[in-house]
Design a protein around this motif. Sequence first.
Motif, short mmCIF file in Angstrom:
data_model
loop_
_atom_site.label_atom_id
_atom_site.label_comp_id
_atom_site.label_asym_id
_atom_site.label_seq_id
_atom_site.Cartn_x
_atom_site.Cartn_y
_atom_site.Cartn_z
N PRO A 15 0.84 -1.09 0.00
CA PRO A 15 0.17 -0.05 -0.06
C PRO A 15 0.81 1.16 -0.03
CG PRO A 15 -0.86 -1.72 1.55
CD PRO A 15 0.67 -1.98 1.14
N GLN A 16 2.22 1.16 0.51
CA GLN A 16 3.05 2.35 0.32
C GLN A 16 3.68 2.70 -0.81
OE1 GLN A 16 5.87 2.12 3.55
NE2 GLN A 16 4.36 1.03 5.03
N GLY A 17 3.36 1.62 -1.94
CA GLY A 17 4.27 1.73 -3.05
C GLY A 17 3.56 2.78 -4.02
N GLU A 18 4.41 3.22 -5.10
CA GLU A 18 3.99 3.94 -6.18
C GLU A 18 2.50 3.32 -6.74
OE1 GLU A 18 5.47 4.51 -10.88
OE2 GLU A 18 6.87 3.65 -9.49
N THR A 19 1.73 4.23 -7.08
CA THR A 19 0.19 3.82 -7.43
C THR A 19 0.65 3.13 -9.07
OG1 THR A 19 -0.58 5.54 -6.31
CG2 THR A 19 -1.85 4.55 -8.14
N PHE A 20 0.01 2.13 -9.05
CA PHE A 20 0.22 1.51 -10.45
C PHE A 20 -0.49 1.97 -11.63
CE2 PHE A 20 -0.89 -1.99 -13.73
CZ PHE A 20 0.31 -2.29 -13.98
N THR A 21 -0.09 2.42 -12.69
CA THR A 21 -0.69 3.33 -14.00
C THR A 21 -0.40 2.51 -15.26
OG1 THR A 21 1.10 4.62 -14.16
CG2 THR A 21 -0.29 5.30 -12.78
N GLN A 22 -1.17 3.05 -16.07
CA GLN A 22 -0.89 2.31 -17.55
C GLN A 22 0.74 2.72 -17.89
OE1 GLN A 22 -3.10 0.48 -19.17
NE2 GLN A 22 -1.97 0.14 -21.12
N LYS A 23 1.12 3.61 -17.51
CA LYS A 23 2.34 4.14 -17.83
C LYS A 23 3.33 3.18 -17.39
CE LYS A 23 5.47 8.00 -17.89
NZ LYS A 23 5.91 9.49 -17.58
N LYS A 24 3.08 2.78 -16.16
CA LYS A 24 3.95 1.88 -15.39
C LYS A 24 3.74 0.54 -16.11
CE LYS A 24 7.02 1.09 -12.18
NZ LYS A 24 8.05 1.87 -11.74
N TYR B 130 0.09 -10.10 6.62
CA TYR B 130 0.21 -9.53 7.80
C TYR B 130 0.40 -8.17 7.95
CZ TYR B 130 1.08 -14.72 7.94
OH TYR B 130 1.23 -16.19 7.60
N GLU B 131 1.21 -7.69 9.01
CA GLU B 131 1.38 -6.34 9.19
C GLU B 131 2.21 -5.51 8.03
OE1 GLU B 131 0.61 -2.65 10.85
OE2 GLU B 131 -0.42 -4.41 11.13
N GLY B 132 3.25 -6.14 7.55
CA GLY B 132 4.13 -5.67 6.72
C GLY B 132 5.38 -6.50 6.37
N TYR B 133 6.52 -5.69 5.92
CA TYR B 133 7.76 -6.49 5.54
C TYR B 133 8.74 -5.99 6.44
CZ TYR B 133 5.26 -7.24 1.08
OH TYR B 133 4.43 -7.40 0.14
N ASP B 134 9.64 -6.82 6.80
CA ASP B 134 10.90 -6.24 7.14
C ASP B 134 11.49 -5.36 6.51
OD1 ASP B 134 14.16 -6.59 7.56
OD2 ASP B 134 13.50 -7.52 9.22
N GLU C 57 8.17 -0.98 -5.58
CA GLU C 57 7.21 -1.17 -4.78
C GLU C 57 5.87 -0.34 -5.57
OE1 GLU C 57 7.57 -0.04 -0.62
OE2 GLU C 57 9.77 0.17 -0.88
N LEU C 58 4.78 -1.36 -5.47
CA LEU C 58 3.78 -0.88 -6.26
C LEU C 58 2.31 -1.04 -5.53
CD1 LEU C 58 4.08 -2.43 -9.92
CD2 LEU C 58 4.63 0.01 -9.24
N SER C 59 1.51 0.04 -5.61
CA SER C 59 -0.02 -0.25 -5.06
C SER C 59 -1.02 0.03 -5.96
CB SER C 59 -0.13 0.81 -3.85
OG SER C 59 -1.28 1.12 -3.70
N LEU D 59 -5.54 -4.31 1.51
CA LEU D 59 -6.29 -5.45 1.30
C LEU D 59 -5.56 -6.46 2.10
CD1 LEU D 59 -6.27 -5.83 -2.71
CD2 LEU D 59 -8.27 -5.05 -0.95
N THR D 60 -6.00 -7.73 2.12
CA THR D 60 -5.54 -8.64 3.24
C THR D 60 -4.30 -9.26 2.89
OG1 THR D 60 -6.88 -10.39 2.05
CG2 THR D 60 -7.84 -9.42 4.07
N GLY D 61 -3.76 -8.88 1.62
CA GLY D 61 -2.58 -9.71 0.94
C GLY D 61 -2.23 -9.12 -0.50
N GLY D 62 -1.17 -9.31 -0.91
CA GLY D 62 -0.57 -8.74 -2.07
C GLY D 62 -0.98 -9.71 -3.38
N GLU D 63 -1.68 -10.68 -3.10
CA GLU D 63 -2.20 -11.50 -4.31
C GLU D 63 -2.96 -10.93 -5.38
OE1 GLU D 63 -0.30 -13.93 -1.35
OE2 GLU D 63 -1.84 -12.51 -1.12
N LEU D 64 -4.10 -10.36 -5.03
CA LEU D 64 -5.04 -9.57 -5.91
C LEU D 64 -4.45 -8.45 -6.53
CD1 LEU D 64 -8.18 -9.75 -3.74
CD2 LEU D 64 -7.91 -11.09 -5.88
#
Length: 255
Positions: A95-104, A121-125, A136-138, A144-149
Motif C-alpha cells: 500500500p505504500q508503493g507507487e500507484t500502478f498506472t498504465q504508464k507503469k 500480515y502487518e508488513g515487511y521487514d 514497490e507498487l500499489s 487488502l488482506t494480501g498482495g495477491e489480488l
Amino acid sequence: MKVDVLTLFPEMFDGVFGTSILGKAQTKGLVSLGASNFRNFATNKHNTVDDAPYGGGGGMVLKPDPIFAAVEDVLKQRGEAAAMMKPPRIILMCPQGETFTQKKAEELVQEDHLIFICGHYEGYDERIREFLVTDELSIGDYVLTGGELPAMVAIDSIVRLIPGVLGNETSAVTDSFSTGLLEYPHYTRPPEFRGMKVPDMLLSGHHLNIEAWRREQSLLRTLERRPDMLETADLTDKERIWLNKLRFEREKSSE
C-alpha cells in the motif's frame, strides 16, 4: 517474458494464469507465468515466515530470510541464460508503493523477467525494501488482506501489452490511459436497439471523419470524468481552446 510470483497462496493464481487472455498467452509461448510458496524457504521446523516486530506493536512482520532465499532460488533457476538477460525487476506489492498506472505497465512490459512479492500480515521487514526489491507498487489508496489480488491486476495489465497477446494489435494502443485520454464510446450491431441508435457518424463509412469524431468523444469523456488527465494530455492548441470554451460554458450554465 517470464513472470514469477512469490506468495503464501500460489493456488490463488491457478485460475487467473490458466484461463482467458493470460492462459492463451502462455499457450502461444508469449509469456511464462508461475507462482511459488516462499514458506518453502523458511528456516525453522515450524516453517514460520513472520515474527513480532522489534520495539513492539500490533501485527506480525514478514521475515527477510525466506523472501531473500525465494528470490535467490528463482534467479538460480534462470541458469546460464541469465547472463544474456537484463536483471529482473523485483516488485513488492505494498500500500505504500507507487500507484500502478498504465504508464507503469508500459514500462514493465519492456522487461524480460518480473518477480512479484506478495505479502500478508502487518508488513515487511524493512531490509526487503532496502536491499532486495527494485519497485514497490500499489493499486490504490486502500489496504487488502494480501498482495495477491494487486499482483494479479498488475500482471494482467502488463501481459496484455505483449505483442501478439491480444487478438487486435490496436486494442492496447487505443485503451483508456494509453493515449493520455479516456477511450471513446463503442457501439456494435444492431444499429438500433429498443429505440437507441448508433451515432450516424459511425455508420457513414468515412474513416477520417470517424477518427475525428472518436477523438472529440475521447476529449469530452475525459473532460466529464477525469478532467485532471487533460493537464498532462498531448493536445493541440485547437483542442485546448475548444476544451476551455466548453469549461467556460459549463461553469456559466451552472451559476
